[in-house]
Design an enzyme around this catalytic site. Structure first.
Site, PDB file in Angstrom:
ATOM      1  N   ASP A 114       1.356  -1.578  -3.011  1.00  0.00           N
ATOM      2  CA  ASP A 114       2.264  -0.985  -2.032  1.00  0.00           C
ATOM      3  C   ASP A 114       2.921   0.278  -2.585  1.00  0.00           C
ATOM      4  OD1 ASP A 114       4.319  -0.587  -0.047  1.00  0.00           O
ATOM      5  OD2 ASP A 114       4.122  -2.686   0.474  1.00  0.00           O
ATOM      6  N   ASP A 115       2.770   1.384  -1.861  1.00  0.00           N
ATOM      7  CA  ASP A 115       3.436   2.654  -2.208  1.00  0.00           C
ATOM      8  C   ASP A 115       2.981   3.226  -3.543  1.00  0.00           C
ATOM      9  OD1 ASP A 115       4.815   2.375   0.136  1.00  0.00           O
ATOM     10  OD2 ASP A 115       6.815   2.357  -0.747  1.00  0.00           O
ATOM     11  N   CYS A 137       3.177   1.814   5.647  1.00  0.00           N
ATOM     12  CA  CYS A 137       2.408   0.626   5.296  1.00  0.00           C
ATOM     13  C   CYS A 137       1.795  -0.140   6.456  1.00  0.00           C
ATOM     14  CB  CYS A 137       3.272  -0.309   4.456  1.00  0.00           C
ATOM     15  SG  CYS A 137       4.957  -0.497   5.044  1.00  0.00           S
ATOM     16  N   HIS A 150       3.490  -7.873   7.089  1.00  0.00           N
ATOM     17  CA  HIS A 150       4.100  -6.753   7.820  1.00  0.00           C
ATOM     18  C   HIS A 150       3.381  -6.429   9.129  1.00  0.00           C
ATOM     19  CE1 HIS A 150       6.783  -2.983   6.951  1.00  0.00           C
ATOM     20  NE2 HIS A 150       7.098  -3.614   8.061  1.00  0.00           N
ATOM     21  N   ASP A 201      -1.608   0.986   0.215  1.00  0.00           N
ATOM     22  CA  ASP A 201      -1.408   1.168   1.657  1.00  0.00           C
ATOM     23  C   ASP A 201      -1.058   2.597   2.033  1.00  0.00           C
ATOM     24  OD1 ASP A 201       1.132   1.098   0.528  1.00  0.00           O
ATOM     25  OD2 ASP A 201       1.981  -0.250   2.022  1.00  0.00           O
TER      26      ASP A 201
END
Length: 552
Positions: free
Chosen positions: A71-72, A115, A203, A360
């Site tokens: 993530d990120d 995301c 999410h 993502d």
């Protein structure tokens, strides 16, 4: 009596003045205290157990598939491309080894600059123009809180714009999800006989038709909080980003919680990256004798920035406290990849397991760590290369030659048809799939093509297309266009929109055609965020700096 009345009035006025002065803190307190379900103590997960013996034998069954999504992650956060955190002083040997064992897609793109829509695209292979899943869901009240605190000091940027009416009309956070009518890769693989498991971030909606169990996953160990560890855990090192209102909300609202198959929330068994990896190893062992699909969706390196003391000490003095915590988080993710690979080897599954590693979206500027997306401009919350260029490594020993390097542009929408093809599964009937199978590229077979050689991105009025080596960005809020020749300008430094009107018109026509008849967003955006392309969130912005608006 009169004196008493005056004293009461003075107290009321004083309390009112204090309430007004601290109104933002009061609203934050009210928001973060609402809807906080109880969290039970840690309990072990009773994973379903596969057959005790293999059926057709390793050579006769389709490959196991493991998709590791982080993530990120900034493009320059790993050492695979010659860079790395703190100039390479935080190595990522396990991720580097995974890239070397198979295909390294050096021009890979996420689905968008945030995301959730990226996750929807990689699971369905479809653009938001078909699914309507265009904006990233945020916890109830987050947009209001972020805009309030951000606008206290924008450091030269325009104010964040928050639409209260749109926020009031939006569904609850748990109900802002990928519609159940969409067909995910998990559903395709399940139909093919795979045991399907999700671990980590989702999410894409947490209730009813949106829950992982309703989207094709037999089992789901779901992230239910926002913290990697409790902030007061004796084994954690925290790094607060004082300039970031998103960070302020996450620390205030964050819980440390998970759930299994929609059951009660309970405390995870340790630092999330380590806990989820340990559970993933159990899943591999439980399903070693049947084909399985494991979607391991890590929360790191997303804020809040938290690392274990062990990793923090191991990284050493690489710079600021924040950079050291960030590097320690990266160390944990790299360890996860290594442990997954080692477990496959121990179970004799390496040769018949396909592993995908990606992120993502790109790294965010609001964590105030320069250089994480080098050599590219831009951040998460933008569609400049820094916001959407991501690593994508595909390892499948015996089927994909080690050391394969591919510079053909590919994207997250390509993963769904690619994994289906690897499993020998057909694509869902009657469903338009936008992605393309990239296995022929990885295996050196050629024959790969996509319509107009074009990849598209969007977030409301911000729309982008890459066709061949040319890329057009259109920010509808400020009526601004950027046109780049990525073959000669991969860092998007020279805007050719005024000098190349024919190429601009050609790409604009592609954008217009792509959006003709598009499905409307499932819910409206509520917040418009100005993002300085070349500055971190802590930097002052001047009139000379370029800004793009991000609706969400």
């Amino acid at each position: 009596m009169k004196r008493i009345v005056l004293i009461i009035l003075a107290l009321i006025l004083g309390a009112g003045a204090l309430a007004f002065f601290f109104r933002k803190e009061i609203i934050l307190f009210m928001v973060v205290r609402a809807d906080r379900p109880a969290i039970a103590p840690y309990e072990p997960v009773a994973w379903m157990q596969g057959p005790a013996e293999a059926g057709a034998g390793a050579g006769g069954q389709p490959p196991n598939i493991i998709f590791i999504l982080v993530d990120d992650l900034g493009f320059n956060d790993i050492t695979t491309f010659g860079g790395g955190i703190a100039g390479g002083r935080v190595p990522t040997p396990n991720i580097d080894a995974l890239a070397a064992r198979g295909a390294n897609f050096t021009t890979a793109y996420s689905g968008t600059g945030t995301c959730a829509p990226s996750r929807a695209m990689l699971l369905t292979g479809r653009y938001p123009t078909r699914t309507g899943f265009e904006f990233t869901p945020t916890p109830n009240g987050m947009g209001r809180i972020v805009s309030m605190f951000a606008n206290d000091n924008m450091r030269g940027r325009p104010n964040v714009v928050f639409d209260r009416e749109a926020a009031a009309a939006a569904p609850d956070f748990a109900d802002q999800g990928l519609p159940g009518e969409e067909v995910t890769i998990a559903e395709v693989l399940k139909e093919k006989g795979y045991h399907t498991v999700h671990i980590g971030k989702w999410h894409l909606g947490n209730s009813g038709e949106f829950h992982p169990n309703a989207q094709g996953f037999d089992e789901s160990l779901l992230m239910e909080g926002l913290l990697h560890l409790p902030a007061d855990d004796p084994g954690v090192v925290n790094a607060v980003v004082e300039t970031d209102p998103i960070d302020r909300f996450l620390w205030a609202r964050g819980d440390f919680a998970t759930s299994y198959n929609g059951g009660k929330r309970f405390a995870p068994g340790g630092y999330l990256a380590d806990y989820w990896t340990e559970e993933a190893l159990k899943v591999i062992e439980a399903n070693r004798n049947q084909p399985f699909f494991l979607y391991l969706a890590h929360w790191g390196v997303h804020t809040p920035l938290q690392a274990t003391k062990e990793d923090y000490e191991a990284v050493g003095d690489v710079g600021s406290h924040r950079l050291r915590v960030y590097g320690a988080m990266m160390r944990a993710l790299d360890r996860s990849v290594g442990q997954i690979a080692a477990k496959l080897e121990a179970e004799g599954l390496t040769e018949n397991t396909l592993i995908v590693f990606s992120s993502d979206n790109g790294g965010p500027g609001y964590i105030d760590i320069p250089g994480i997306n080098d050599p590219y401009r831009g951040w998460k919350l933008s569609l400049f290369e820094g916001g959407i260029r991501v690593p994508m490594f595909v390892s499948w020993p015996g089927r994909i030659p080690a050391g394969t390097v591919i510079d053909t542009p590919v994207a997250h929408i390509d993963l769904m048809p690619t994994l289906a093809a690897a499993a020998g599964a057909g694509l869902p009937a009657g469903v338009e799939i936008d992605g393309r199978n990239i296995l022929p590229l990885a295996q050196g077979e050629g024959g790969f093509a996509r319509p107009d050689d074009a990849i598209f991105w969007q977030s409301g009025y911000y729309r982008v297309v890459r066709a061949g080596d040319w890329k057009l960005q259109v920010d509808g809020k400020q009526a601004k266009t950027w046109l780049f020749d990525l073959a000669n300008d991969p860092a998007e430094a020279n805007n050719l929109a005024a000098r190349e009107p024919e190429k601009l018109a050609e790409l604009q026509a592609l954008l217009d055609r792509h959006h003709a008849g598009a499905r409307a967003p499932l819910y409206a955006s509520t917040t418009d965020i100005p993002v300085a392309i070349d500055k971190t969130g802590a930097d002052e912005v001047t009139a000379e700096d370029e800004i793009v608006w991000w609706p969400n």
